[in-house]
Design an enzyme around this catalytic site. Sequence first.
Site, PDB file in Angstrom:
ATOM      1  N   ARG A 184      -7.156  -8.566  11.424  1.00  0.00           N
ATOM      2  CA  ARG A 184      -6.957  -9.750  10.405  1.00  0.00           C
ATOM      3  C   ARG A 184      -7.991 -11.214  10.192  1.00  0.00           C
ATOM      4  O   ARG A 184      -8.086 -12.611  10.127  1.00  0.00           O
ATOM      5  CB  ARG A 184      -5.440 -10.163  10.069  1.00  0.00           C
ATOM      6  CG  ARG A 184      -5.104  -9.898   8.872  1.00  0.00           C
ATOM      7  CD  ARG A 184      -3.336  -9.753   8.567  1.00  0.00           C
ATOM      8  NE  ARG A 184      -3.001  -8.392   8.818  1.00  0.00           N
ATOM      9  CZ  ARG A 184      -2.160  -7.670   9.227  1.00  0.00           C
ATOM     10  NH1 ARG A 184      -0.925  -9.314   9.645  1.00  0.00           N
ATOM     11  NH2 ARG A 184      -1.526  -6.584   9.476  1.00  0.00           N
ATOM     12  N   CYS A 198      -1.536 -17.887  15.132  1.00  0.00           N
ATOM     13  CA  CYS A 198      -0.875 -17.407  16.508  1.00  0.00           C
ATOM     14  C   CYS A 198      -1.594 -18.242  17.688  1.00  0.00           C
ATOM     15  O   CYS A 198      -2.133 -19.330  17.393  1.00  0.00           O
ATOM     16  CB  CYS A 198      -2.233 -16.404  16.866  1.00  0.00           C
ATOM     17  SG  CYS A 198      -2.219 -15.394  15.274  1.00  0.00           S
ATOM     18  N   CYS A 220      -6.473 -12.706  19.716  1.00  0.00           N
ATOM     19  CA  CYS A 220      -6.986 -11.614  20.043  1.00  0.00           C
ATOM     20  C   CYS A 220      -8.047 -11.234  19.930  1.00  0.00           C
ATOM     21  O   CYS A 220      -8.747 -10.941  18.566  1.00  0.00           O
ATOM     22  CB  CYS A 220      -6.372 -10.450  19.744  1.00  0.00           C
ATOM     23  SG  CYS A 220      -3.896 -11.386  20.086  1.00  0.00           S
ATOM     24  N   ASP A 240      -4.803   4.007  11.886  1.00  0.00           N
ATOM     25  CA  ASP A 240      -5.263   3.497  10.329  1.00  0.00           C
ATOM     26  C   ASP A 240      -6.487   3.701   9.544  1.00  0.00           C
ATOM     27  O   ASP A 240      -7.472   3.355  10.133  1.00  0.00           O
ATOM     28  CB  ASP A 240      -5.332   1.958  10.595  1.00  0.00           C
ATOM     29  CG  ASP A 240      -3.492   1.874   9.532  1.00  0.00           C
ATOM     30  OD1 ASP A 240      -3.400   2.241   7.919  1.00  0.00           O
ATOM     31  OD2 ASP A 240      -2.794   0.803   9.994  1.00  0.00           O
ATOM     32  N   CYS A 262      -8.793  -8.629  16.547  1.00  0.00           N
ATOM     33  CA  CYS A 262      -8.080  -8.806  15.759  1.00  0.00           C
ATOM     34  C   CYS A 262      -8.228  -7.894  13.988  1.00  0.00           C
ATOM     35  O   CYS A 262      -8.981  -8.846  13.772  1.00  0.00           O
ATOM     36  CB  CYS A 262      -7.030 -10.437  15.142  1.00  0.00           C
ATOM     37  SG  CYS A 262      -6.226 -10.324  13.817  1.00  0.00           S
ATOM     38  N   ARG A 319       7.359   0.042   1.369  1.00  0.00           N
ATOM     39  CA  ARG A 319       7.288  -1.230   1.917  1.00  0.00           C
ATOM     40  C   ARG A 319       5.814  -2.292   2.002  1.00  0.00           C
ATOM     41  O   ARG A 319       4.952  -1.263   1.715  1.00  0.00           O
ATOM     42  CB  ARG A 319       7.374  -0.169   4.075  1.00  0.00           C
ATOM     43  CG  ARG A 319       5.758  -0.182   4.185  1.00  0.00           C
ATOM     44  CD  ARG A 319       6.398   0.811   5.384  1.00  0.00           C
ATOM     45  NE  ARG A 319       6.105   2.203   4.910  1.00  0.00           N
ATOM     46  CZ  ARG A 319       5.821   3.170   5.283  1.00  0.00           C
ATOM     47  NH1 ARG A 319       4.990   2.692   6.658  1.00  0.00           N
ATOM     48  NH2 ARG A 319       5.633   4.401   4.444  1.00  0.00           N
ATOM     49  N   ASP A 361      -9.419  -0.742  14.856  1.00  0.00           N
ATOM     50  CA  ASP A 361      -9.661  -0.810  13.310  1.00  0.00           C
ATOM     51  C   ASP A 361     -10.956  -1.119  13.283  1.00  0.00           C
ATOM     52  O   ASP A 361     -11.745  -2.010  14.077  1.00  0.00           O
ATOM     53  CB  ASP A 361      -8.862  -1.830  13.360  1.00  0.00           C
ATOM     54  CG  ASP A 361      -7.511  -1.199  12.863  1.00  0.00           C
ATOM     55  OD1 ASP A 361      -7.591  -0.191  12.623  1.00  0.00           O
ATOM     56  OD2 ASP A 361      -6.421  -2.432  12.359  1.00  0.00           O
ATOM     57  N   LYS A 372      -1.562   5.640   7.291  1.00  0.00           N
ATOM     58  CA  LYS A 372      -1.798   5.773   8.968  1.00  0.00           C
ATOM     59  C   LYS A 372      -1.850   7.370   9.337  1.00  0.00           C
ATOM     60  O   LYS A 372      -1.477   7.968   8.406  1.00  0.00           O
ATOM     61  CB  LYS A 372      -0.514   5.602   9.741  1.00  0.00           C
ATOM     62  CG  LYS A 372      -0.933   4.266  10.425  1.00  0.00           C
ATOM     63  CD  LYS A 372       0.193   3.308  11.449  1.00  0.00           C
ATOM     64  CE  LYS A 372       1.010   1.962  11.127  1.00  0.00           C
ATOM     65  NZ  LYS A 372       0.817   1.235   9.764  1.00  0.00           N
ATOM     66  N   ARG A 399       0.920  -0.801   0.149  1.00  0.00           N
ATOM     67  CA  ARG A 399       0.425   0.422   0.013  1.00  0.00           C
ATOM     68  C   ARG A 399       1.216   0.806   0.206  1.00  0.00           C
ATOM     69  O   ARG A 399       0.158   2.119  -0.397  1.00  0.00           O
ATOM     70  CB  ARG A 399      -0.952  -0.340   1.646  1.00  0.00           C
ATOM     71  CG  ARG A 399      -1.584   1.196   1.793  1.00  0.00           C
ATOM     72  CD  ARG A 399      -2.896   0.942   2.292  1.00  0.00           C
ATOM     73  NE  ARG A 399      -2.988   0.413   3.995  1.00  0.00           N
ATOM     74  CZ  ARG A 399      -3.444  -0.378   4.335  1.00  0.00           C
ATOM     75  NH1 ARG A 399      -4.049  -0.753   4.129  1.00  0.00           N
ATOM     76  NH2 ARG A 399      -2.219  -0.649   5.824  1.00  0.00           N
ATOM     77  N   TYR A 400       1.784   1.314   1.200  1.00  0.00           N
ATOM     78  CA  TYR A 400       2.778   1.786   0.749  1.00  0.00           C
ATOM     79  C   TYR A 400       3.530   2.296   0.381  1.00  0.00           C
ATOM     80  O   TYR A 400       4.424   1.090  -0.176  1.00  0.00           O
ATOM     81  CB  TYR A 400       3.129   2.885   2.353  1.00  0.00           C
ATOM     82  CG  TYR A 400       3.216   2.597   3.440  1.00  0.00           C
ATOM     83  CD1 TYR A 400       2.277   4.140   4.042  1.00  0.00           C
ATOM     84  CD2 TYR A 400       2.075   1.959   4.659  1.00  0.00           C
ATOM     85  CE1 TYR A 400       1.230   4.137   4.896  1.00  0.00           C
ATOM     86  CE2 TYR A 400       0.903   1.748   5.263  1.00  0.00           C
ATOM     87  CZ  TYR A 400       0.562   3.061   5.763  1.00  0.00           C
ATOM     88  OH  TYR A 400      -0.400   3.781   6.583  1.00  0.00           O
TER      89      TYR A 400
HETATM   90  S1  SF4 Z   1      -4.132  -9.976  16.948  1.00  0.00           S
HETATM   91 FE1  SF4 Z   1      -4.204 -10.798  15.081  1.00  0.00          FE
HETATM   92  S2  SF4 Z   1      -2.861 -11.232  14.215  1.00  0.00           S
HETATM   93 FE2  SF4 Z   1      -1.935 -10.867  15.655  1.00  0.00          FE
HETATM   94  S3  SF4 Z   1      -1.762 -12.357  17.505  1.00  0.00           S
HETATM   95 FE3  SF4 Z   1      -3.532 -11.495  18.142  1.00  0.00          FE
HETATM   96  S4  SF4 Z   1      -4.662 -12.812  16.308  1.00  0.00           S
HETATM   97 FE4  SF4 Z   1      -2.498 -13.054  16.036  1.00  0.00          FE
END
Ligand code: SF4
Length: 345
Positions: free
Chosen positions: A111, A102, A106, A308, A109, A93, A271, A315, A89-90
């Site tokens: 993603r 993972c 979380c 973001d 998250c 990078r 986000d 950002k 995108r940028y």
């Molecule tokens: S925020 Fe998403 S990618 Fe990062 S550690 Fe937690 S679950 Fe995994």
Amino acid sequence: MQNRIQTLDELSSKVTLTESERSAFSEANRVFSFSLSPYYLSLIDPEDPDCPIRKQAIPRPEELLRKPNEVEDPLAEESHMPVKGVTHRYPDRALWYLSHVCAVYCRFCTRKRKVSDSLETPHRSDWELALEYFRTQKEIREVILSGGDPLTLSENQLDWILKELKTIPHINQIRIHTRYPVTLPMRITDELCEVLSTHFPLFVVTHFNHPKEITELAASSIEKLIKKGHVMVLNQSVLLKGINDNSKVLEELNYRLVKVGIKPYYLHQCDEVYGSHGFVVPMERGMQIMTELRGKQSGICQPLYVKDLTGGGGKVPLTPQYYIEEKDGKYKFQNYRGIPFEVSH
Ligand code: SF4
């Protein structure tokens, strides 16, 4: 990793769940898998529904709500993906998605549309295509290894990837985004550090959100990364409702990060991903917290508070509200004590 807690039965034998956590679990788990390392579980207060570690890892009913502004891919990563797994995108990078796994998923998250989904595992053929893309795009100066958690890969795989990247002359720096120092610090082994040290210089960006996460084990994993892996360690946090949305908690987090050798880098506005509603702190509150910190803490302890932009705009810094107004070519500001002053340019 083999002993991760993944079912409601296992979880409820370790933590006294509230009725609402229990009822949210199955549906939330269908949308975004549940997984909790025994280590991260050990940081949870099993009797306190407001425990800041628990709220990050155990689904709550708010996660099942979808607000009109919440989307699958808030940062439009998939529409900036010239080859599978690479978000470019940028101009200078690119972010490289290397693993769907993972230790802890979380609940906020960004993603979650693909993290934890085994169909989203990148293969060696995808890596070859990504490397070919990096070789041909001369404006790319930095590659960010991400996921999921890229340190899920074996030492051999990481070594190969880093070696290949280091042969590309226009790549200036490599960054590794990992939450393992927070959720699985035993992953930071001597063998891993040995591999990292052979690819000096590398930047590792961790993701501590609360001072409780900086345990002795986490601190010693950071010390190992720095002393044996020869990497520079930075931290990005997310501002999360009921977890770290006050200046006392963030002040303590920042002090502890610096004490164990980590530079606080970014504090992210959460986000607008689906199911994030229960975590979002209003931006005005975020700026107020940053203003309070600026008055108290050394600059070395302070991250940059950023949003973001939803839709992939990148950002933007959310600076505390120092600017008041412009009048007749004079710009009026206030300092962190609220004292106004004027400048002409
Ligand atoms: S925020 Fe998403 S990618 Fe990062 S550690 Fe937690 S679950 Fe995994």
